[in-house]
Design a protein around this motif. Structure first.
Motif, PDB file in Angstrom:
ATOM      1  N   GLU A   1      -0.581 -12.478   1.266  1.00 45.32           N
ATOM      2  CA  GLU A   1      -1.874 -11.998   0.775  1.00 45.32           C
ATOM      3  C   GLU A   1      -1.695 -10.725  -0.046  1.00 45.32           C
ATOM      4  O   GLU A   1      -2.398 -10.506  -1.039  1.00 45.32           O
ATOM      5  N   GLY A   2      -0.747  -9.891   0.376  1.00 46.85           N
ATOM      6  CA  GLY A   2      -0.493  -8.655  -0.355  1.00 46.85           C
ATOM      7  C   GLY A   2       0.029  -8.909  -1.757  1.00 46.85           C
ATOM      8  O   GLY A   2      -0.356  -8.218  -2.715  1.00 46.85           O
ATOM      9  N   ASN A   3       0.888  -9.905  -1.900  1.00 47.65           N
ATOM     10  CA  ASN A   3       1.410 -10.244  -3.224  1.00 47.65           C
ATOM     11  C   ASN A   3       0.298 -10.738  -4.147  1.00 47.65           C
ATOM     12  O   ASN A   3       0.308 -10.476  -5.354  1.00 47.65           O
ATOM     13  N   LYS A   4      -0.674 -11.456  -3.570  1.00 47.46           N
ATOM     14  CA  LYS A   4      -1.824 -11.896  -4.373  1.00 47.46           C
ATOM     15  C   LYS A   4      -2.612 -10.687  -4.879  1.00 47.46           C
ATOM     16  O   LYS A   4      -3.057 -10.660  -6.033  1.00 47.46           O
ATOM     17  N   SER A   5      -2.778  -9.691  -4.019  1.00 48.44           N
ATOM     18  CA  SER A   5      -3.512  -8.486  -4.416  1.00 48.44           C
ATOM     19  C   SER A   5      -2.770  -7.714  -5.495  1.00 48.44           C
ATOM     20  O   SER A   5      -3.383  -7.165  -6.415  1.00 48.44           O
TER      21      SER A   5
ATOM     22  N   ASP B   1      -5.363  -5.351  -7.627  1.00 53.30           N
ATOM     23  CA  ASP B   1      -6.398  -4.833  -6.727  1.00 53.30           C
ATOM     24  C   ASP B   1      -5.763  -3.737  -5.866  1.00 53.30           C
ATOM     25  O   ASP B   1      -5.112  -4.016  -4.855  1.00 53.30           O
ATOM     26  N   ILE B   2      -5.957  -2.492  -6.261  1.00 53.52           N
ATOM     27  CA  ILE B   2      -5.269  -1.367  -5.619  1.00 53.52           C
ATOM     28  C   ILE B   2      -5.701  -1.188  -4.165  1.00 53.52           C
ATOM     29  O   ILE B   2      -4.863  -1.002  -3.270  1.00 53.52           O
ATOM     30  N   GLU B   3      -6.999  -1.241  -3.895  1.00 55.77           N
ATOM     31  CA  GLU B   3      -7.465  -1.000  -2.524  1.00 55.77           C
ATOM     32  C   GLU B   3      -6.991  -2.094  -1.572  1.00 55.77           C
ATOM     33  O   GLU B   3      -6.549  -1.814  -0.457  1.00 55.77           O
ATOM     34  N   ALA B   4      -7.077  -3.348  -2.001  1.00 48.91           N
ATOM     35  CA  ALA B   4      -6.604  -4.445  -1.146  1.00 48.91           C
ATOM     36  C   ALA B   4      -5.097  -4.353  -0.940  1.00 48.91           C
ATOM     37  O   ALA B   4      -4.592  -4.578   0.172  1.00 48.91           O
ATOM     38  N   THR B   5      -4.366  -4.006  -1.997  1.00 46.02           N
ATOM     39  CA  THR B   5      -2.911  -3.863  -1.881  1.00 46.02           C
ATOM     40  C   THR B   5      -2.556  -2.752  -0.908  1.00 46.02           C
ATOM     41  O   THR B   5      -1.643  -2.895  -0.083  1.00 46.02           O
ATOM     42  N   ARG B   6      -3.291  -1.633  -0.990  1.00 44.86           N
ATOM     43  CA  ARG B   6      -3.028  -0.519  -0.072  1.00 44.86           C
ATOM     44  C   ARG B   6      -3.232  -0.939   1.378  1.00 44.86           C
ATOM     45  O   ARG B   6      -2.439  -0.584   2.257  1.00 44.86           O
ATOM     46  N   ASP B   7      -4.264  -1.718   1.637  1.00 47.60           N
ATOM     47  CA  ASP B   7      -4.540  -2.184   2.995  1.00 47.60           C
ATOM     48  C   ASP B   7      -3.437  -3.109   3.490  1.00 47.60           C
ATOM     49  O   ASP B   7      -2.943  -2.971   4.621  1.00 47.60           O
TER      50      ASP B   7
ATOM     51  N   ALA C   1      -0.232  -1.088   4.135  1.00 50.73           N
ATOM     52  CA  ALA C   1      -0.308  -0.319   5.374  1.00 50.73           C
ATOM     53  C   ALA C   1      -0.017  -1.192   6.590  1.00 50.73           C
ATOM     54  O   ALA C   1       0.720  -0.802   7.505  1.00 50.73           O
ATOM     55  N   LYS C   2      -0.582  -2.402   6.588  1.00 55.36           N
ATOM     56  CA  LYS C   2      -0.370  -3.304   7.722  1.00 55.36           C
ATOM     57  C   LYS C   2       1.083  -3.778   7.791  1.00 55.36           C
ATOM     58  O   LYS C   2       1.670  -3.872   8.872  1.00 55.36           O
ATOM     59  N   VAL C   3       1.662  -4.083   6.636  1.00 57.92           N
ATOM     60  CA  VAL C   3       3.052  -4.523   6.619  1.00 57.92           C
ATOM     61  C   VAL C   3       3.970  -3.415   7.108  1.00 57.92           C
ATOM     62  O   VAL C   3       4.876  -3.646   7.919  1.00 57.92           O
ATOM     63  N   ARG C   4       3.750  -2.197   6.628  1.00 58.39           N
ATOM     64  CA  ARG C   4       4.585  -1.069   7.061  1.00 58.39           C
ATOM     65  C   ARG C   4       4.444  -0.831   8.564  1.00 58.39           C
ATOM     66  O   ARG C   4       5.427  -0.504   9.246  1.00 58.39           O
ATOM     67  N   ALA C   5       3.235  -0.991   9.102  1.00 57.30           N
ATOM     68  CA  ALA C   5       3.020  -0.800  10.540  1.00 57.30           C
ATOM     69  C   ALA C   5       3.771  -1.851  11.350  1.00 57.30           C
ATOM     70  O   ALA C   5       4.368  -1.548  12.394  1.00 57.30           O
ATOM     71  N   MET C   6       3.758  -3.099  10.883  1.00 52.09           N
ATOM     72  CA  MET C   6       4.488  -4.161  11.588  1.00 52.09           C
ATOM     73  C   MET C   6       5.993  -3.934  11.497  1.00 52.09           C
ATOM     74  O   MET C   6       6.722  -4.126  12.472  1.00 52.09           O
ATOM     75  N   LEU C   7       6.466  -3.530  10.327  1.00 53.59           N
ATOM     76  CA  LEU C   7       7.895  -3.257  10.162  1.00 53.59           C
ATOM     77  C   LEU C   7       8.351  -2.123  11.057  1.00 53.59           C
ATOM     78  O   LEU C   7       9.491  -2.120  11.546  1.00 53.59           O
ATOM     79  N   ALA C   8       7.480  -1.146  11.291  1.00 54.42           N
ATOM     80  CA  ALA C   8       7.834  -0.038  12.181  1.00 54.42           C
ATOM     81  C   ALA C   8       8.071  -0.532  13.605  1.00 54.42           C
ATOM     82  O   ALA C   8       8.989  -0.084  14.294  1.00 54.42           O
ATOM     83  N   VAL C   9       7.254  -1.484  14.061  1.00 53.45           N
ATOM     84  CA  VAL C   9       7.441  -2.059  15.400  1.00 53.45           C
ATOM     85  C   VAL C   9       8.760  -2.823  15.471  1.00 53.45           C
ATOM     86  O   VAL C   9       9.490  -2.737  16.465  1.00 53.45           O
ATOM     87  N   PHE C  10       9.083  -3.538  14.416  1.00 55.81           N
ATOM     88  CA  PHE C  10      10.333  -4.296  14.389  1.00 55.81           C
ATOM     89  C   PHE C  10      11.554  -3.410  14.120  1.00 55.81           C
ATOM     90  O   PHE C  10      12.691  -3.855  14.290  1.00 55.81           O
ATOM     91  N   GLY C  11      11.314  -2.179  13.688  1.00 52.92           N
ATOM     92  CA  GLY C  11      12.437  -1.314  13.324  1.00 52.92           C
ATOM     93  C   GLY C  11      13.074  -1.726  12.011  1.00 52.92           C
ATOM     94  O   GLY C  11      14.277  -1.545  11.822  1.00 52.92           O
TER      95      GLY C  11
END
Length: 475
Positions: free
Chosen positions: A376-380, A385-391, A394-404
Motif C-alpha cells: 500500500e505504501g508503494n502505491k502512495s 501522496d505524501i501524507e499517506a506515504t508518511r503514515d 511510520a507503520k513499516v518502520r515500527a514493525m521493522l523495529a519489533v523485528f530488529g
C-alpha cells in the motif's frame, strides 16, 4: 495487551500473566562455548531478541538473563586437543558468540553470567538437595554428587516421559549411581584434568554438572520464581527437565512458562557440530547480508523447523528469498523516504501485526502484515501522496523495529558485514546512469536512453519516470 504463549510445560497455548505487574523476567540457556556458533545456535538468540522487543513494545520492562557455560566436558576435551588452556579456549568462543549475535542485530541480555563465576551458589544448591533427600554423594569416593530421580515423583513432567522410559544419563560415569538415570550435580576432579578446572567443595575438589549451573544462576538473578525459561527444543530433555527437577526439589517454584524454539536443519537433520553439517554465522554473513540472515531466522514461526541449504537460492524460505525480502523492504524505505523528506518517529502498528505477534509470537502472519503495508505504501509513493506515504512509512518502520530489521537502528550502524556503507555508493552510481539517460533523452538520443534503461532493468532495478525526474527501486 493479551499475549498468548505456547507453554511447553503444559503443551498448550496460555494467556501470559507475569509475576509482577508491568515486568517480565526471562532466562534462556546460553551457549556452551566449545566452538564457533552456527545458525542453529543463533536462532535462539534471534527468537528471544524478537520476544524481548515485542514485550517492550507492549509496555513491559523486560529483564533478560542468558548464561555462558564456560566449563564443561567438551570444553576440556577440545582445549586439551588444541593444546590451549581451557579458560582461554572458552573465552575465545565466548567472544565469537558475542560477535555473532551482534552481527545479527541482537541486543545483549540484561546480564550474562558465566558458570565459573557462580560456584558458591551451585554448592549451596547441592547442599540443599542433599539435606532434602534428593541428592547423594557417590559412595565410591570419586567426589561425584548425583540427583536421585526416584526421590522426585514429578520427574519427567516437562518432557512428558516416565523415568522407566528414559535412557541413562550421559553426562557422567555410571559408577556410584543408585539409578542409571540419576544425573550429576557435581563432578569430582579427575587426574587427567587441569587442576584449574576444579574448585573445593564439601565432597572434594570438582566442578559443577551442566544442569546445576543454570538453576543456580537463574535463581541468583531472577529469584526463586520467574516468568519465562527458554532455549532450543533439544534442551527440553534432559537439560531443562533436570533444571526443573533440581530447582523444584530444592523448594524453588522456578519458571512459570517454558518456551522452546525448533531446530535449524540441514538435509533434514538437526544442525550440530557432531554431524559436521554446521553453517557458522561468520561464514554465512560473508555471503548474505546480516539483516537477510536475521530475516531468514525470524520469518518462520519459532516452533517450526527451518531447513538451511546454501544452494537453494530461489527456494521458499531460503536465504536467497530472505535477501529479496530485505531488498524489497529497503526499496520501499528509500522511495518513501525520498518523497516524505523527513524523519518518521511514529510507533503506530497495524492491528493485523499486533494480533499476529500477540498470538504466540506469530511472525509469519506479522511478516504478511508488514508486506501488505509496503504494498500500500508503494502505491502512495507512486501517487505522490505524501501524507499517506508518511503514515505507511511510520507503520513499516515500527514493525521493522519489533523485528530488529530497521536499517536505521543503532545496532546496524557499525555492524560488520552491514551494507550501510555501500548504499551511498550504489545510489551514486545508479543516479549517474540516470543522469546520463536524462541527457540522452534531452537530445532525443532514444537509443542511448533505452540502452541505459535496459541495462538497469537487467540488473534488477525498476525505473519510474516522474515529473520530478526518474526514480529507481529494486524490482
Amino acid at each position: 495487551m493479551t499475549f498468548k504463549l505456547y507453554n511447553t510445560a503444559t503443551h498448550g497455548i496460555e494467556t501470559f500473566e507475569p509475576l509482577r505487574e508491568g515486568q517480565v523476567s526471562i532466562y534462556h540457556c546460553g551457549m556452551t562455548v566449545q566452538s564457533s556458533p552456527h545458525l542453529g545456535h543463533i536462532r535462539k538468540e534471534v527468537v528471544f531478541d524478537v520476544l524481548r522487543r515485542w514485550l517492550e513494545c507492549s509496555g513491559y520492562q523486560v529483564t533478560v538473563v542468558a548464561n555462558v557455560t564456560d566449563i564443561d566436558d567438551k570444553i576440556l576435551a577440545k582445549s586439551a586437543a588444541a593444546g590451549t588452556p581451557w579458560w582461554a579456549h572458552a573465552y575465545h568462543y565466548e567472544n565469537e558468540l558475542h560477535a555473532a549475535y551482534k552481527a545479527l542485530g541482537c541486543r545483549p541480555p540484561t546480564y550474562e553470567p558465566r558458570a565459573t563465576g557462580h560456584i558458591p551458589e551451585m554448592i549451596e544448591l547441592v547442599k540443599t538437595l542433599i539435606e532434602k533427600g534428593h541428592a547423594y554423594p557417590a559412595p565410591d569416593g570419586s567426589g561425584d554428587v548425583y540427583f536421585d530421580v526416584r526421590s522426585w515423583p514429578r520427574y519427567g513432567e516437562l518432557s512428558g516421559m516416565r523415568v522407566d522410559e528414559m535412557a541413562p544419563a550421559e553426562d557422567s560415569d555410571p559408577r556410584g549411581k543408585r539409578d542409571p538415570r540419576d544425573f550429576a550435580l557435581w563432578k569430582g576432579h579427575k587426574e587427567d584434568e587441569p587442576e584449574t578446572a576444579s574448585w573445593p567443595s564439601p565432597w572434594g575438589r570438582g566442578r559443577p554438572g551442566w544442569h546445576l549451573e543454570c538453576s543456580a544462576m537463574s535463581g541468583k538473578y531472577l529469584g526463586d520464581a520467574f516468568d519465562i525459561h527458554g532455549g532450543g527444543i533439544d534442551l527440553r530433555f534432559p537439560h531443562h527437565e533436570n533444571e526443573l527437577a533440581q530447582s523444584a526439589a530444592a523448594g524453588r517454584p522456578f519458571a512459570r512458562y517454558w518456551m522452546h524454539n525448533a531446530w535449524v536443519t540441514m538435509s533434514g537433520e538437526k544442525m550440530s557440530k557432531s554431524l559436521g553439517n554446521t553453517a557458522q554465522v561468520t561464514e554465512v554473513t560473508k555471503t548474505y547480508s546480516p539483516r537477510a540472515v536475521r530475516y531468514f531466522l525470524l520469518a518462520p514461526h519459532y516452533r517450526s523447523m527451518i531447513e538451511f541449504s546454501p544452494s537453494d537460492e530461489g527456494t521458499k524460505g531460503s536465504l536467497g528469498e530472505a535477501t529479496k525480502a530485505i531488498e524489497r523492504i529497503d526499496s520501499f524505505l528509500d522511495r518513501a523516504g525520498k518523497l516524505v523528506g523527513e524523519e518518521v518517529t511514529s510507533q503506530d502498528l497495524p492491528q493485523a501485526f499486533v494480533t499476529a505477534m500477540d498470538d504466540d509470537l506469530g511472525t509469519p502472519q506479522a511478516i504478511a502484515a508488514l508486506f501488505s503495508e509496503i504494498t500500500e505504501g508503494n502505491k502512495s509513493v507512486s501517487a505522490r501522496d505524501i501524507e499517506a506515504t508518511r503514515d505507511h512509512l511510520a507503520k513499516v518502520r515500527a514493525m521493522l523495529a519489533v523485528f530488529g530489521l530497521d536499517p536505521q537502528a543503532p545496532e546496524w550502524a557499525d555492524t560488520a558485514g552491514s551494507d550501510a556503507r555501500l548504499k551511498p555508493v550504489v545510489d551514486g552510481l545508479v543516479q549517474a546512469m540516470l543522469d546520463q539517460r536524462a541527457e540522452a533523452r534531452s537530445r532525443k538520443d532514444w537509443a542511448t536512453a533505452d540502452a541505459i534503461r535496459d541495462t538497469l532493468t537487467n540488473l534488477g532495478l525498476t525505473i519510474e519516470d516522474t515529473p520530478d525526474g526518474a526514480h529507481w527501486s529494486l524490482s
